[in-house]
Design a protein around this motif. Structure first.
Motif, PDB file in Angstrom:
ATOM      1  N   PRO A   1     -28.105   1.550 -42.277  1.00 15.92           N
ATOM      2  CA  PRO A   1     -27.338   1.179 -41.086  1.00 15.92           C
ATOM      3  C   PRO A   1     -26.087   0.388 -41.467  1.00 15.92           C
ATOM      4  O   PRO A   1     -26.158  -0.621 -42.150  1.00 15.92           O
ATOM      5  CB  PRO A   1     -28.327   0.313 -40.299  1.00 15.92           C
ATOM      6  CG  PRO A   1     -29.672   0.728 -40.788  1.00 15.92           C
ATOM      7  CD  PRO A   1     -29.484   1.069 -42.236  1.00 15.92           C
TER       8      PRO A   1
ATOM      9  N   ILE B   1     -27.799  11.042 -34.132  1.00 12.82           N
ATOM     10  CA  ILE B   1     -27.751  11.377 -32.707  1.00 12.82           C
ATOM     11  C   ILE B   1     -27.024  12.700 -32.501  1.00 12.82           C
ATOM     12  O   ILE B   1     -27.504  13.600 -31.791  1.00 12.82           O
ATOM     13  CB  ILE B   1     -27.047  10.260 -31.907  1.00 12.82           C
ATOM     14  CG1 ILE B   1     -27.930   9.007 -31.839  1.00 12.82           C
ATOM     15  CG2 ILE B   1     -26.714  10.735 -30.497  1.00 12.82           C
ATOM     16  CD1 ILE B   1     -27.247   7.824 -31.172  1.00 12.82           C
TER      17      ILE B   1
ATOM     18  N   ARG C   1     -25.051   5.822 -39.629  1.00 14.63           N
ATOM     19  CA  ARG C   1     -26.234   6.687 -39.731  1.00 14.63           C
ATOM     20  C   ARG C   1     -26.728   7.119 -38.357  1.00 14.63           C
ATOM     21  O   ARG C   1     -27.076   8.282 -38.145  1.00 14.63           O
ATOM     22  CB  ARG C   1     -27.353   5.963 -40.487  1.00 14.63           C
ATOM     23  CG  ARG C   1     -28.581   6.838 -40.718  1.00 14.63           C
ATOM     24  CD  ARG C   1     -29.606   6.164 -41.591  1.00 14.63           C
ATOM     25  NE  ARG C   1     -30.265   5.055 -40.910  1.00 14.63           N
ATOM     26  CZ  ARG C   1     -31.319   4.404 -41.412  1.00 14.63           C
ATOM     27  NH1 ARG C   1     -31.787   4.736 -42.621  1.00 14.63           N
ATOM     28  NH2 ARG C   1     -31.878   3.419 -40.754  1.00 14.63           N
ATOM     29  N   THR C   2     -26.723   6.182 -37.407  1.00 15.44           N
ATOM     30  CA  THR C   2     -27.182   6.504 -36.059  1.00 15.44           C
ATOM     31  C   THR C   2     -26.282   7.549 -35.407  1.00 15.44           C
ATOM     32  O   THR C   2     -26.762   8.479 -34.742  1.00 15.44           O
ATOM     33  CB  THR C   2     -27.222   5.228 -35.197  1.00 15.44           C
ATOM     34  OG1 THR C   2     -28.112   4.289 -35.802  1.00 15.44           O
ATOM     35  CG2 THR C   2     -27.707   5.541 -33.792  1.00 15.44           C
TER      36      THR C   2
ATOM     37  N   PHE D   1     -22.473   2.108 -32.386  1.00 25.24           N
ATOM     38  CA  PHE D   1     -23.602   2.565 -33.189  1.00 25.24           C
ATOM     39  C   PHE D   1     -23.259   2.520 -34.672  1.00 25.24           C
ATOM     40  O   PHE D   1     -22.091   2.565 -35.058  1.00 25.24           O
ATOM     41  CB  PHE D   1     -23.995   3.996 -32.808  1.00 25.24           C
ATOM     42  CG  PHE D   1     -24.349   4.168 -31.361  1.00 25.24           C
ATOM     43  CD1 PHE D   1     -25.556   3.698 -30.870  1.00 25.24           C
ATOM     44  CD2 PHE D   1     -23.469   4.780 -30.488  1.00 25.24           C
ATOM     45  CE1 PHE D   1     -25.892   3.851 -29.534  1.00 25.24           C
ATOM     46  CE2 PHE D   1     -23.788   4.940 -29.151  1.00 25.24           C
ATOM     47  CZ  PHE D   1     -25.010   4.466 -28.671  1.00 25.24           C
TER      48      PHE D   1
END
Length: 490
Positions: A197, A89, A84-85, A81
């Motif tokens: 990202p 999450i 940022r993800t 990932f």
């Protein structure tokens, strides 16, 4: 510790370079203030959710086990990932858990939620730490980095306990969860608005991850903790629940050992158990947890039942622990990186300060002790705690095979954040009950146990002096590129 001029590519262009490091620090603080169960709220939560103190401690241990089980997956998730993800999450899952926990009374569900809280708390924490590592030490000096890590992780646990106690004093325990939700919303908003990202290496799928192995190792350690945590309450092996938990723990361990020998990439590879001096490290972490249990059981009994300190005065003592941890982190950084002291010597110094804390407490067990007399012992305890953690973990990094480093951290976590503290607490709680029965005096019983702990601490110091830690280790350090190349070979 000098902060170097390295630009973070994870942020959008309009974010000033001077703020990027501190945004990560803010995110770190927010994740440290996020849990499934908060020990400071134990008394109020026990009544509201119909939980016993043992239930609350079991839930807290589940948080630590979830945290430990993240280590072998750390880089797999980081390379799967974007930065940022990962942050979003982790924050969103923790928000969900904090909103659900105040309304749940099912013990199995609470245990699962707490395990998940620990896992995703470290998910977010690791993403922050791994991102700022090159900023703190471009040459990947883990003496520098781990000194910073353990002060943040261990120190902010106490800071949050202080904040949580004040929130409960003026409001109620549910507000602690709402406070954590507010901090995590800052992480979600900040990551969404300020970051783009980005991943340090090309995307790597999660093929080959041994999820069943993670579940089995978790069941093994949680069942073992259940035996230790509830043994006294349920009359040990006279209880069918204790016998069942012990059997489940042994079955899960047996299944793990069999899988280790028959599958290609187990959750913890057999080679990780062959790490040089691993048994020494496990024993030293176990001894550390047992000695620190004097603070959790004996000191808390003394301040509560003998000195009759109220909640806020008791929790304000944590500031002395934090001060000691800061001094310990600075000391470890300086002697490991500047003076090049050997890990064994640093560990010996740290353990000596814990023994010094116990010696001072032995002479303070009277009903006439002023709270100010506890300041120096607590600083010594915090200093020794973080110094031993840093020295042993730096040594583990230097000796563990590169491909197994995070698996070794998981193995050590089975003791240092797994069975060690519950075992130590159970030993002292049972011993305190027995001593009170013998002496018919709480003060005499406390002094007797502190005296026994001094003897045990001196024996531990002698074991450290007699142990053999090789000076030259020469193992490669974990970097993004090396870890990516290794995982790509699966």
């Amino acid at each position: 510790m000098h902060i170097n001029k390295i630009k973070f590519q994870t942020f959008k262009d309009f974010v000033p370079d001077s703020l990027r490091f501190w945004i990560y620090i803010l995110f770190l603080i927010c994740f440290q203030f996020s849990n499934g169960i908060y020990f400071s709220a134990m008394n109020q939560m026990s009544g509201s959710l119909s939980l016993t103190p043992d239930d609350m401690r079991m839930m807290g241990n589940a948080v630590l086990v979830g945290l430990t089980m993240y280590f072998p997956l750390a880089f797999r998730l980081k390379f799967r990932f974007t930065n940022r993800t990962c942050l979003m999450i982790a924050a969103l899952v923790l928000i969900t858990i904090n909103l659900i926990v105040p309304h749940v009374q099912s013990r199995p569900l609470l245990l699962t939620l707490c395990f998940a809280a620990g896992f995703f708390r470290l998910f977010g924490t690791f993403e922050c730490f791994s991102s700022i590592l090159p900023k703190i030490t471009p040459n990947y000096n883990y003496g520098v980095f781990l000194s910073f890590v353990f002060f943040v992780v261990l120190g902010f646990i106490h800071v949050f306990d202080i904040a949580a106690s004040y929130i409960m004093y003026y409001y109620n325990w549910q507000f602690i969860h709402y406070f954590a939700v507010g901090l995590l919303l800052l992480v979600v908003l900040g990551a969404f608005v300020l970051m783009q990202p980005f991943r340090p290496m090309p995307k790597m799928p999660l093929y080959g991850v041994d999820w069943l192995g993670m579940i089995l190792w978790s069941v093994f350690i949680l069942a073992a903790i259940f035996v230790v945590q509830y043994g006294e309450q349920m009359d040990w092996f006279h209880s069918p629940y204790i016998r069942a938990a012990a059997g489940i723990s042994l079955l899960a361990l047996s299944a793990n050992l069999l899988r280790m020998m028959h599958i290609r990439h187990p959750f913890i590879d057999f080679a990780a158990f062959k790490t040089r001096n691993l048994l020494n490290l496990l024993l030293l972490f176990l001894f550390l947890d047992i000695l620190l249990s004097t603070q959790q059981v004996l000191q808390n009994t003394f301040t509560g039942a003998v000195l009759h300190l109220d909640q806020l005065n008791t929790v304000n003592l944590y500031w002395l622990d934090v001060a000691g941890m800061l001094l310990g982190a600075l000391f470890s950084w300086y002697v490991l990186t500047r003076l090049k002291w050997h890990h064994k010597l640093v560990c010996f110094v740290g353990m000596s300060f814990i023994v010094l804390y116990i010696i001072q407490m032995y002479f303070l067990i009277t009903p006439y002790t002023n709270i100010e007399k506890l300041y120096l012992p607590l600083v010594c305890c915090g200093f020794g705690h973080v110094t031993v953690f840093i020295s042993l973990t730096v040594y583990a990094q230097a000796t563990a095979p590169f491909r197994n480093y995070f698996q070794v951290l998981c193995i050590l976590g089975l003791i240092r954040t797994g069975i060690g503290a519950p075992l130590g607490d159970a030993i002292y709680a049972r011993a305190l009950e027995a001593q009170v029965t013998i002496h018919s005096s709480l003060i005499v019983a406390l002094r007797e146990l502190f005296g026994m702990s001094i003897v045990f601490g001196i024996v531990v110091l002698m074991i450290i002096m007699a142990s053999r830690f090789k000076t030259q280790v020469g193992m490669p350090i974990p970097t993004f590129r090396r870890m990516y190349r290794y995982l790509k070979s699966f």
